[in-house]
Design a protein around this motif. Structure first.
Motif, PDB file in Angstrom:
ATOM      1  N   ASP A 218       9.865   0.540 -13.517  1.00  0.00           N
ATOM      2  CA  ASP A 218      11.260   0.094 -13.599  1.00  0.00           C
ATOM      3  C   ASP A 218      11.849  -0.208 -12.232  1.00  0.00           C
ATOM      4  O   ASP A 218      12.807  -0.980 -12.117  1.00  0.00           O
ATOM      5  CB  ASP A 218      12.110   1.162 -14.296  1.00  0.00           C
ATOM      6  N   LEU A 219      11.291   0.390 -11.195  1.00  0.00           N
ATOM      7  CA  LEU A 219      11.800   0.189  -9.840  1.00  0.00           C
ATOM      8  C   LEU A 219      11.108  -0.966  -9.127  1.00  0.00           C
ATOM      9  O   LEU A 219      11.451  -1.285  -7.984  1.00  0.00           O
ATOM     10  CB  LEU A 219      11.651   1.473  -9.019  1.00  0.00           C
ATOM     11  N   GLY A 220      10.121  -1.578  -9.769  1.00  0.00           N
ATOM     12  CA  GLY A 220       9.465  -2.746  -9.211  1.00  0.00           C
ATOM     13  C   GLY A 220       8.492  -2.466  -8.088  1.00  0.00           C
ATOM     14  O   GLY A 220       8.218  -3.364  -7.284  1.00  0.00           O
ATOM     15  N   VAL A 221       7.959  -1.241  -8.008  1.00  0.00           N
ATOM     16  CA  VAL A 221       6.996  -0.913  -6.960  1.00  0.00           C
ATOM     17  C   VAL A 221       5.793  -0.232  -7.600  1.00  0.00           C
ATOM     18  O   VAL A 221       5.822   0.176  -8.774  1.00  0.00           O
ATOM     19  CB  VAL A 221       7.616   0.013  -5.889  1.00  0.00           C
ATOM     20  N   GLU A 222       4.728  -0.091  -6.809  1.00  0.00           N
ATOM     21  CA  GLU A 222       3.505   0.556  -7.270  1.00  0.00           C
ATOM     22  C   GLU A 222       2.858   1.262  -6.095  1.00  0.00           C
ATOM     23  O   GLU A 222       2.781   0.708  -4.990  1.00  0.00           O
ATOM     24  CB  GLU A 222       2.540  -0.478  -7.859  1.00  0.00           C
ATOM     25  N   VAL A 223       2.400   2.479  -6.326  1.00  0.00           N
ATOM     26  CA  VAL A 223       1.785   3.255  -5.260  1.00  0.00           C
ATOM     27  C   VAL A 223       0.265   3.088  -5.333  1.00  0.00           C
ATOM     28  O   VAL A 223      -0.328   3.193  -6.413  1.00  0.00           O
ATOM     29  CB  VAL A 223       2.187   4.751  -5.361  1.00  0.00           C
ATOM     30  N   PRO A 224      -0.397   2.782  -4.230  1.00  0.00           N
ATOM     31  CA  PRO A 224      -1.863   2.676  -4.246  1.00  0.00           C
ATOM     32  C   PRO A 224      -2.502   4.056  -4.453  1.00  0.00           C
ATOM     33  O   PRO A 224      -1.901   5.088  -4.149  1.00  0.00           O
ATOM     34  CB  PRO A 224      -2.200   2.110  -2.866  1.00  0.00           C
ATOM     35  N   ARG A 225      -3.703   4.066  -4.953  1.00  0.00           N
ATOM     36  CA  ARG A 225      -4.412   5.328  -5.131  1.00  0.00           C
ATOM     37  C   ARG A 225      -4.705   5.939  -3.754  1.00  0.00           C
ATOM     38  O   ARG A 225      -5.316   5.324  -2.892  1.00  0.00           O
ATOM     39  CB  ARG A 225      -5.721   5.104  -5.887  1.00  0.00           C
ATOM     40  N   GLY A 226      -4.193   7.144  -3.574  1.00  0.00           N
ATOM     41  CA  GLY A 226      -4.355   7.810  -2.291  1.00  0.00           C
ATOM     42  C   GLY A 226      -3.469   7.262  -1.196  1.00  0.00           C
ATOM     43  O   GLY A 226      -3.673   7.568  -0.017  1.00  0.00           O
ATOM     44  N   GLY A 227      -2.470   6.467  -1.560  1.00  0.00           N
ATOM     45  CA  GLY A 227      -1.579   5.857  -0.574  1.00  0.00           C
ATOM     46  C   GLY A 227      -0.137   6.291  -0.778  1.00  0.00           C
ATOM     47  O   GLY A 227       0.148   7.354  -1.339  1.00  0.00           O
ATOM     48  N   ALA A 228       0.773   5.459  -0.334  1.00  0.00           N
ATOM     49  CA  ALA A 228       2.199   5.771  -0.408  1.00  0.00           C
ATOM     50  C   ALA A 228       2.989   4.479  -0.532  1.00  0.00           C
ATOM     51  O   ALA A 228       2.508   3.393  -0.201  1.00  0.00           O
ATOM     52  CB  ALA A 228       2.643   6.550   0.822  1.00  0.00           C
ATOM     53  N   VAL A 229       4.229   4.605  -1.004  1.00  0.00           N
ATOM     54  CA  VAL A 229       5.121   3.467  -1.135  1.00  0.00           C
ATOM     55  C   VAL A 229       6.543   3.961  -0.905  1.00  0.00           C
ATOM     56  O   VAL A 229       6.891   5.101  -1.238  1.00  0.00           O
ATOM     57  CB  VAL A 229       4.991   2.797  -2.517  1.00  0.00           C
ATOM     58  N   LEU A 230       7.374   3.086  -0.313  1.00  0.00           N
ATOM     59  CA  LEU A 230       8.788   3.381  -0.085  1.00  0.00           C
ATOM     60  C   LEU A 230       9.603   2.701  -1.175  1.00  0.00           C
ATOM     61  O   LEU A 230       9.416   1.517  -1.461  1.00  0.00           O
ATOM     62  CB  LEU A 230       9.220   2.865   1.293  1.00  0.00           C
ATOM     63  N   LEU A 231      10.503   3.461  -1.799  1.00  0.00           N
ATOM     64  CA  LEU A 231      11.310   2.912  -2.877  1.00  0.00           C
ATOM     65  C   LEU A 231      12.392   2.000  -2.312  1.00  0.00           C
ATOM     66  O   LEU A 231      12.938   2.238  -1.233  1.00  0.00           O
ATOM     67  CB  LEU A 231      11.946   4.043  -3.688  1.00  0.00           C
ATOM     68  N   SER A 232      12.699   0.971  -3.061  1.00  0.00           N
ATOM     69  CA  SER A 232      13.709   0.006  -2.634  1.00  0.00           C
ATOM     70  C   SER A 232      15.072   0.669  -2.549  1.00  0.00           C
ATOM     71  O   SER A 232      15.453   1.447  -3.431  1.00  0.00           O
ATOM     72  CB  SER A 232      13.763  -1.161  -3.622  1.00  0.00           C
ATOM     73  N   PRO A 233      15.846   0.385  -1.490  1.00  0.00           N
ATOM     74  CA  PRO A 233      17.210   0.928  -1.409  1.00  0.00           C
ATOM     75  C   PRO A 233      18.124   0.246  -2.415  1.00  0.00           C
ATOM     76  O   PRO A 233      17.808  -0.812  -2.954  1.00  0.00           O
ATOM     77  CB  PRO A 233      17.628   0.612   0.033  1.00  0.00           C
ATOM     78  N   ASP A 234      19.259   0.864  -2.676  1.00  0.00           N
ATOM     79  CA  ASP A 234      20.238   0.339  -3.617  1.00  0.00           C
ATOM     80  C   ASP A 234      21.600   0.274  -2.913  1.00  0.00           C
ATOM     81  O   ASP A 234      22.173   1.312  -2.605  1.00  0.00           O
ATOM     82  CB  ASP A 234      20.334   1.231  -4.851  1.00  0.00           C
TER      83      ASP A 234
END
Length: 393
Positions: A218-234
């Protein structure tokens, strides 16, 4: 420290901002003690507790906020001004909400000391360490690992609620395998000082890989396996692309996450719209600052005199325009009075025929509609029968 209107539309690069929640008692005493120690040690130049207006809070002492100001020189030369506001929370989660904004004379360097640790203690007694809670989501804390809930729906709800707060930087990390003791430590300790108290670390276990990406859909992002992702600001910046803030691998072995730190630096350097509430906090810092040096007070008085002179000049111009308009109005009135006596008799002569003609027209209209029987004598009726021939003429 810029004070232009355009800086109020996006987050200025000179600004450091964070907010959170304190769950212990008397947070204002904790801040006072911390600031006093920082001044004694030379970490800050000075601090103050300005008076808070009582508007809307009269008779309710618990609703009155506490305000603290502090100034110091980052890197030994760059002046920083900071302002913290404490306000009790009456809803859930409970506690004391705090917000802290600091502005430097040049773009902020994340290697500078965190303003949070100049107002709050980094450790010590339990009552002093309860300031790092998330401002709105219960159970989340800065400086710590926040394991994601086992329930998928609860996981999605938590991530969605956390992403709404654009004051914080939400980082989702997936463990490729169960980490050892060093890998279970929070990544905040490996980040630059200016990022440690702004990042909320959400940690997904190895078996939660599919569940966490389902929750992040729902937030339009995906975390790689064993990785990291930053969520979009609002609200999100223009032309924001989440792929630029996805890290393929994060080694949870205690080593410095170089790629992740680089992504975080790019993230906080974005031209982001001002989050809700940050514009008001920035205005209070700039317009209601009280902790001034003698030179700053002199400069403020000079600016005030300049503003008064400009206002007086504007009033003088306005007075001159009003006087000119009044003189023109008097001239027009005098000219009208000279022409009025000559034009008035002609107007009255023209009015009399018109009135007589109207009266005559109304008379003819009345005569037009009078019945014929009312205009002459009624004729006598002739006698009936043969005797009518002997009637004398």
């Amino acid at each position: 420290m810029s004070n232009s209107a355009t800086d109020r539309d996006t987050v200025p690069r000179t600004l450091w901002a964070a907010r959170g929640r304190h769950t212990g008692p008397a947070p204002e005493e904790v801040v006072r003690r911390t600031l006093r120690r920082r001044k004694e040690s030379g970490d800050i130049d000075d601090f103050a507790e300005p008076a808070v207006p009582m508007d809307g809070a009269a008779g309710d002492e618990e609703a009155v906020p506490y305000v603290f100001e502090a100034r110091w020189r980052a890197g030994g030369a760059v002046t920083v001004r900071a302002r913290m506001t404490l306000l009790p929370r009456t809803g859930r989660p409970e506690g004391w909400a705090w917000r802290l904004v600091a502005e430097a004379e040049r773009p902020w360097d994340e290697s500078w000391p965190s303003p949070a640790t100049l107002f709050w203690p980094e450790g010590g007694a339990p009552q002093d360490s309860g300031w790092d809670h998330h401002p709105t989501v219960a159970g989340l804390r800065f400086r710590q690992v926040n394991p994601l809930p086992a329930d998928d729906k609860e996981m999605r709800r938590r991530l969605r609620e956390a992403a709404k707060d654009a004051w914080c930087v939400n980082l989702v990390v997936h463990e490729a395998m169960t980490p050892d003791e060093r890998g279970r430590l929070p990544l905040a300790g490996l980040l630059p000082p200016g990022l440690r108290h702004r990042v909320v670390e959400h940690r997904a276990s190895p078996q939660q890989f599919r569940a966490v990406n389902w929750a992040l859909k729902d937030l339009g992002v995906e975390v790689p396996r064993g990785g990291a992702v930053l969520l979009s600001p609002d609200p999100a910046p223009k032309d924001y692309d989440s792929r630029d803030f996805s890290v393929r691998s994060v080694f949870l072995d205690g080593s410095e996450p170089t790629e992740l730190v680089a992504a975080l630096r790019r993230f906080v350097a974005l031209d982001r719209p001002l989050p809700r509430g940050l514009g008001e906090a920035l205005t209070e810092l700039r317009d209601h600052w009280t902790l001034m040096t003698l030179q700053e007070e002199l400069e403020r008085e000079r600016q005030r005199v300049t503003r008064y002179a400009e206002a007086l000049e504007a009033m003088t111009k306005s007075r001159d325009l009003y006087r000119q308009a009044a003189e023109e109005a008097h001239e027009a009135l005098a000219a009208y009075r000279e022409l009025a006596p000559a034009a008035l008799p002609q107007q009255r002569a023209d009015a009399r025929p018109g009135s007589a003609l109207q009266q005559l027209t109304r008379t003819f209209e009345r005569l037009r509609f009078i019945p014929k029987g009312t205009r002459s004598e009624p004729a006598r009726e002739a006698p009936s029968g043969d005797g009518g021939a002997d009637r004398p003429e």
